[in-house]
Design a protein around this motif. Sequence first.
Motif, PDB file in Angstrom:
ATOM      1  N   PRO A  16      55.268  52.043  54.663  1.00 15.74           N
ATOM      2  CA  PRO A  16      56.018  51.064  55.459  1.00 15.74           C
ATOM      3  C   PRO A  16      55.472  50.844  56.865  1.00 15.74           C
ATOM      4  N   ASP A  17      54.911  51.881  57.471  1.00 18.12           N
ATOM      5  CA  ASP A  17      54.415  51.734  58.836  1.00 18.12           C
ATOM      6  C   ASP A  17      52.944  51.303  58.877  1.00 18.12           C
ATOM      7  N   ALA A  18      52.326  51.183  57.708  1.00 16.11           N
ATOM      8  CA  ALA A  18      50.920  50.753  57.657  1.00 16.11           C
ATOM      9  C   ALA A  18      50.857  49.237  57.776  1.00 16.11           C
ATOM     10  N   ALA A  19      49.952  48.783  58.541  1.00 10.65           N
ATOM     11  CA  ALA A  19      49.766  47.341  58.714  1.00 10.65           C
ATOM     12  C   ALA A  19      48.299  47.114  59.015  1.00 10.65           C
ATOM     13  N   GLY A  20      47.978  45.903  59.285  1.00 12.92           N
ATOM     14  CA  GLY A  20      46.611  45.612  59.686  1.00 12.92           C
ATOM     15  C   GLY A  20      45.717  45.264  58.521  1.00 12.92           C
ATOM     16  N   ARG A  21      44.562  45.906  58.477  1.00 13.14           N
ATOM     17  CA  ARG A  21      43.503  45.531  57.539  1.00 13.14           C
ATOM     18  C   ARG A  21      43.933  45.664  56.077  1.00 13.14           C
ATOM     19  N   LEU A  22      44.638  46.721  55.704  1.00 14.06           N
ATOM     20  CA  LEU A  22      45.041  46.892  54.310  1.00 14.06           C
ATOM     21  C   LEU A  22      46.039  45.812  53.887  1.00 14.06           C
ATOM     22  N   THR A  23      46.939  45.458  54.767  1.00 14.45           N
ATOM     23  CA  THR A  23      47.886  44.378  54.477  1.00 14.45           C
ATOM     24  C   THR A  23      47.137  43.064  54.283  1.00 14.45           C
ATOM     25  N   GLN A  24      46.178  42.808  55.147  1.00 11.09           N
ATOM     26  CA  GLN A  24      45.367  41.586  55.036  1.00 11.09           C
ATOM     27  C   GLN A  24      44.566  41.594  53.735  1.00 11.09           C
ATOM     28  N   LEU A  25      43.992  42.738  53.386  1.00  6.87           N
ATOM     29  CA  LEU A  25      43.234  42.853  52.139  1.00  6.87           C
ATOM     30  C   LEU A  25      44.139  42.594  50.937  1.00  6.87           C
ATOM     31  N   ALA A  26      45.338  43.139  50.949  1.00  8.75           N
ATOM     32  CA  ALA A  26      46.289  42.920  49.855  1.00  8.75           C
ATOM     33  C   ALA A  26      46.611  41.436  49.712  1.00  8.75           C
ATOM     34  N   ASP A  27      46.817  40.748  50.815  1.00  9.19           N
ATOM     35  CA  ASP A  27      47.084  39.305  50.774  1.00  9.19           C
ATOM     36  C   ASP A  27      45.885  38.546  50.205  1.00  9.19           C
ATOM     37  N   GLU A  28      44.678  38.947  50.593  1.00  4.93           N
ATOM     38  CA  GLU A  28      43.466  38.294  50.093  1.00  4.93           C
ATOM     39  C   GLU A  28      43.290  38.530  48.596  1.00  4.93           C
ATOM     40  N   VAL A  29      43.572  39.751  48.146  1.00  6.45           N
ATOM     41  CA  VAL A  29      43.463  40.066  46.718  1.00  6.45           C
ATOM     42  C   VAL A  29      44.486  39.263  45.923  1.00  6.45           C
ATOM     43  N   GLU A  30      45.715  39.178  46.410  1.00 12.69           N
ATOM     44  CA  GLU A  30      46.734  38.359  45.735  1.00 12.69           C
ATOM     45  C   GLU A  30      46.272  36.920  45.588  1.00 12.69           C
ATOM     46  N   ALA A  31      45.752  36.348  46.653  1.00 10.71           N
ATOM     47  CA  ALA A  31      45.281  34.955  46.611  1.00 10.71           C
ATOM     48  C   ALA A  31      44.143  34.800  45.603  1.00 10.71           C
ATOM     49  N   ALA A  32      43.231  35.752  45.587  1.00 14.37           N
ATOM     50  CA  ALA A  32      42.113  35.694  44.636  1.00 14.37           C
ATOM     51  C   ALA A  32      42.615  35.831  43.200  1.00 14.37           C
ATOM     52  N   GLN A  33      43.554  36.730  42.975  1.00 16.41           N
ATOM     53  CA  GLN A  33      44.100  36.921  41.628  1.00 16.41           C
ATOM     54  C   GLN A  33      44.788  35.653  41.133  1.00 16.41           C
ATOM     55  N   LEU A  34      45.571  35.018  41.986  1.00 16.54           N
ATOM     56  CA  LEU A  34      46.267  33.792  41.576  1.00 16.54           C
ATOM     57  C   LEU A  34      45.275  32.648  41.369  1.00 16.54           C
ATOM     58  N   GLY A  35      44.242  32.586  42.176  1.00 19.50           N
ATOM     59  CA  GLY A  35      43.202  31.571  41.982  1.00 19.50           C
ATOM     60  C   GLY A  35      42.469  31.769  40.669  1.00 19.50           C
ATOM     61  N   THR A  36      42.144  33.011  40.359  1.00 20.18           N
ATOM     62  CA  THR A  36      41.491  33.320  39.092  1.00 20.18           C
ATOM     63  C   THR A  36      42.395  32.952  37.920  1.00 20.18           C
ATOM     64  N   ALA A  37      43.675  33.261  38.036  1.00 18.91           N
ATOM     65  CA  ALA A  37      44.622  32.930  36.960  1.00 18.91           C
ATOM     66  C   ALA A  37      44.658  31.426  36.717  1.00 18.91           C
ATOM     67  N   THR A  38      44.626  30.649  37.770  1.00 17.61           N
ATOM     68  CA  THR A  38      44.625  29.188  37.629  1.00 17.61           C
ATOM     69  C   THR A  38      43.392  28.723  36.871  1.00 17.61           C
ATOM     70  N   GLU A  39      42.239  29.276  37.202  1.00 16.26           N
ATOM     71  CA  GLU A  39      40.994  28.901  36.519  1.00 16.26           C
ATOM     72  C   GLU A  39      40.992  29.340  35.067  1.00 16.26           C
ATOM     73  N   VAL A  40      41.410  30.574  34.804  1.00 11.58           N
ATOM     74  CA  VAL A  40      41.435  31.083  33.430  1.00 11.58           C
ATOM     75  C   VAL A  40      42.379  30.243  32.574  1.00 11.58           C
ATOM     76  N   LEU A  41      43.523  29.883  33.109  1.00 12.99           N
ATOM     77  CA  LEU A  41      44.468  29.050  32.369  1.00 12.99           C
ATOM     78  C   LEU A  41      43.865  27.688  32.050  1.00 12.99           C
ATOM     79  N   ARG A  42      43.165  27.114  33.013  1.00 16.17           N
ATOM     80  CA  ARG A  42      42.525  25.808  32.789  1.00 16.17           C
ATOM     81  C   ARG A  42      41.485  25.904  31.665  1.00 16.17           C
ATOM     82  N   TYR A  43      40.654  26.929  31.711  1.00 17.05           N
ATOM     83  CA  TYR A  43      39.637  27.108  30.670  1.00 17.05           C
ATOM     84  C   TYR A  43      40.274  27.395  29.312  1.00 17.05           C
ATOM     85  N   ALA A  44      41.317  28.209  29.283  1.00 19.14           N
ATOM     86  CA  ALA A  44      41.984  28.542  28.022  1.00 19.14           C
ATOM     87  C   ALA A  44      42.628  27.310  27.401  1.00 19.14           C
TER      88      ALA A  44
END
Length: 89
Positions: A16-44
């Motif tokens: 809970p008290d952790a913030a900064g780079r790891l939080t930013q990385l988690a947000d970036e990974v979420e965005a990448a995962q959702l972007g990948t899902a959009t592409e995979v769905l389109r191809y499927a």
Amino acid sequence: MLPWPGADGAPAFLAPDAAGRLTQLADEVEAAQLGTATEVLRYARALITEPGVTARELQFAALRLAECLTDALRIAESRGARLADGGAR
């Protein structure tokens, strides 16, 4: 909750008290995962309407879709938990 599982496959959480780079990385990974899902769905979707598609191609697409759905459900669970906590990270 982080958008990737822990070493044992269970949910991984950010302190809970952790913030900064790891939080930013988690947000970036979420965005990448959702972007990948959009592409995979389109191809499927294109693949399932393709004449002559093989069982192996459909199996590959199904596996990728299952991976993306797993990621999307983890993200939804994490975001739902944050909403229940009043938006706290």
